[in-house]
Design a protein around this motif. Sequence first.
Motif, PDB file in Angstrom:
ATOM      1  N   PRO A 172       3.644   3.743   2.535  1.00 29.91           N
ATOM      2  CA  PRO A 172       4.176   2.561   3.716  1.00 29.91           C
ATOM      3  C   PRO A 172       3.325   2.172   4.572  1.00 29.91           C
ATOM      4  O   PRO A 172       3.326   2.530   5.884  1.00 29.91           O
ATOM      5  CB  PRO A 172       5.409   3.186   4.195  1.00 29.91           C
ATOM      6  N   VAL A 173       2.215   1.487   4.621  1.00 31.82           N
ATOM      7  CA  VAL A 173       1.217   1.252   5.311  1.00 31.82           C
ATOM      8  C   VAL A 173       0.455  -0.071   4.710  1.00 31.82           C
ATOM      9  O   VAL A 173       0.507  -0.244   3.489  1.00 31.82           O
ATOM     10  CB  VAL A 173      -0.028   2.417   5.239  1.00 31.82           C
ATOM     11  N   VAL A 174       0.225  -1.113   5.735  1.00 26.96           N
ATOM     12  CA  VAL A 174      -0.500  -2.241   5.223  1.00 26.96           C
ATOM     13  C   VAL A 174      -1.796  -2.337   6.051  1.00 26.96           C
ATOM     14  O   VAL A 174      -1.900  -2.364   7.101  1.00 26.96           O
ATOM     15  CB  VAL A 174       0.496  -3.272   5.833  1.00 26.96           C
ATOM     16  N   LEU A 175      -2.915  -2.365   5.179  1.00 26.37           N
ATOM     17  CA  LEU A 175      -4.275  -2.075   5.729  1.00 26.37           C
ATOM     18  C   LEU A 175      -4.960  -3.441   5.843  1.00 26.37           C
ATOM     19  O   LEU A 175      -4.738  -4.446   5.151  1.00 26.37           O
ATOM     20  CB  LEU A 175      -5.062  -1.216   4.984  1.00 26.37           C
ATOM     21  N   THR A 176      -5.683  -3.677   6.961  1.00 21.40           N
ATOM     22  CA  THR A 176      -6.226  -4.789   7.291  1.00 21.40           C
ATOM     23  C   THR A 176      -7.692  -5.048   7.550  1.00 21.40           C
ATOM     24  O   THR A 176      -8.718  -5.939   7.319  1.00 21.40           O
ATOM     25  CB  THR A 176      -5.603  -5.672   8.512  1.00 21.40           C
ATOM     26  N   GLU A 177      -8.339  -3.914   7.864  1.00 23.48           N
ATOM     27  CA  GLU A 177      -9.826  -3.775   8.107  1.00 23.48           C
ATOM     28  C   GLU A 177     -10.288  -2.452   7.914  1.00 23.48           C
ATOM     29  O   GLU A 177      -9.593  -1.346   7.532  1.00 23.48           O
ATOM     30  CB  GLU A 177      -9.893  -3.759   9.515  1.00 23.48           C
ATOM     31  N   GLY A 178     -11.535  -2.174   7.423  1.00 26.52           N
ATOM     32  CA  GLY A 178     -12.139  -0.866   7.173  1.00 26.52           C
ATOM     33  C   GLY A 178     -13.623  -1.015   7.537  1.00 26.52           C
ATOM     34  O   GLY A 178     -14.384  -1.881   7.071  1.00 26.52           O
ATOM     35  N   ARG A 179     -14.104   0.170   8.112  1.00 28.11           N
ATOM     36  CA  ARG A 179     -15.532   0.427   8.146  1.00 28.11           C
ATOM     37  C   ARG A 179     -15.960   1.759   7.956  1.00 28.11           C
ATOM     38  O   ARG A 179     -14.978   3.031   8.415  1.00 28.11           O
ATOM     39  CB  ARG A 179     -16.061  -0.057   9.707  1.00 28.11           C
ATOM     40  N   GLY A 180     -16.533   2.263   7.021  1.00 26.50           N
ATOM     41  CA  GLY A 180     -17.017   3.602   6.940  1.00 26.50           C
ATOM     42  C   GLY A 180     -15.827   4.363   6.261  1.00 26.50           C
ATOM     43  O   GLY A 180     -15.199   3.920   5.191  1.00 26.50           O
ATOM     44  N   ALA A 181     -15.521   5.712   6.825  1.00 30.97           N
ATOM     45  CA  ALA A 181     -14.318   6.236   6.247  1.00 30.97           C
ATOM     46  C   ALA A 181     -12.916   5.996   6.815  1.00 30.97           C
ATOM     47  O   ALA A 181     -11.797   6.435   6.715  1.00 30.97           O
ATOM     48  CB  ALA A 181     -14.529   7.797   6.433  1.00 30.97           C
ATOM     49  N   TRP A 182     -13.081   4.853   7.946  1.00 30.67           N
ATOM     50  CA  TRP A 182     -12.045   4.515   8.881  1.00 30.67           C
ATOM     51  C   TRP A 182     -11.305   3.076   8.261  1.00 30.67           C
ATOM     52  O   TRP A 182     -12.200   2.258   7.955  1.00 30.67           O
ATOM     53  CB  TRP A 182     -12.202   4.475  10.185  1.00 30.67           C
ATOM     54  N   VAL A 183     -10.069   2.984   8.286  1.00 30.76           N
ATOM     55  CA  VAL A 183      -9.403   1.878   8.136  1.00 30.76           C
ATOM     56  C   VAL A 183      -8.477   1.640   9.155  1.00 30.76           C
ATOM     57  O   VAL A 183      -7.748   2.733   9.812  1.00 30.76           O
ATOM     58  CB  VAL A 183      -8.587   1.778   6.715  1.00 30.76           C
TER      59      VAL A 183
END
Length: 396
Positions: free
Chosen positions: A23-34
């Motif tokens: 239950p998570v909605v992702l919007t951005e990511g860089r490297g190993a982080w979102v």
Amino acid sequence: MSATTDEIGRVEASTAHNYHPLPVVLTEGRGAWVTDIDGRRYLDLLAGYSALNFGHGDEELLSVAHEQLDRLTLTSRAFHHDRLATFGTELAELAGMDLVLPMNTGAEAVETAIKVARKWGYTVKGVPAGRARIVVAGGNFHGRTTTIVSFSDDPDATADFGPFTPGFDTVPFGDAEALRAALTEDTVAVLIEPVQGEAGVVLPPDGYLADVRAACTTHDVLLIADEIQSGLGRTGRTFACEHFDVVPDVYLLGKALGGGLVPLSAVVSRRDVLGVLRPGQHGSTFGGNPLACAVGTAVVRKLATGEPQRRAAELGTIFAELLKDLPAVREVRTLGLWAGVDVVGRSGRDVCEGLLRRGVLAKDAHGSTIRLAPPLVIEEADLRQAVAHLADELRA
């Protein structure tokens, strides 16, 4: 109602429920982080099932993609374009092979290899028409098309989807004797994952893949290595087969080949194998499109330096040491930056939901197993932090 809850409700109301995501909605990511829709950050320890080996938003890959987007994105294979030859030449060289057949998804690469192996069997080996057989391993995962699930032993993949495609013989993974016994004059190929990813990062026994290679050579059978998850740096080598001193006849590649930007897969082999195809016998509208080839070439050039592989090997050693000390686990299996952790007393899903609350993304497999596959660009401090969170969650 939070933005996350609202968006999940919209997804469930508008799309088929063929996945059970966290239950998570992702919007951005860089490297190993979102970052999710509510602004919370997470360490990504799944990396798109290895499709994001180079992390989210790799600047070099994005630059190549942006440039190609402004030039040409699709021609279909009805015409040549100026990116295909470079991609094919450099990927074949990386794999030590002659020819490349580009497709889009991993499942397409597997389907392509099945067709190629059968035609090779009929036209080169001399198997009588309609009798070609392919040996596969129990516990396999090669995709979810109708033909591929025909040789799956996962009930979720097979229930209510028959009738199934014939022509496959299943033997236990790791049992070289059983595999040799299954080879007949009609066998055209052995299709195998060097490391079984979906099964929970299951490693082969010592000497197993070498025995498989020898049996294939003796019986004039193609060895097809499905390296869609394990290949392209994930295990600390370009291909997982290298750990076992084995060279297959055919590599199946995907996921990381598209750099996490575009769907791209490939069948890579010798000329005497892929050369059996003739125009009109196999194809794909989007396979080998200019955008995918531009990104794929950039990925191949990254791997040609050896740096991603070295980083995966070095961090993989640290990763294995950290995972050895985990509480409440039955077994840990690692190879490079790839691990399967069998937990005790809880479901893998429950542990992954707990990790989500701690800011770490991972995925369960087959009940009590957690798969971990961080991007190869992850910082050592972040890797240590993620494993510490896993240890805390298992203690809880």
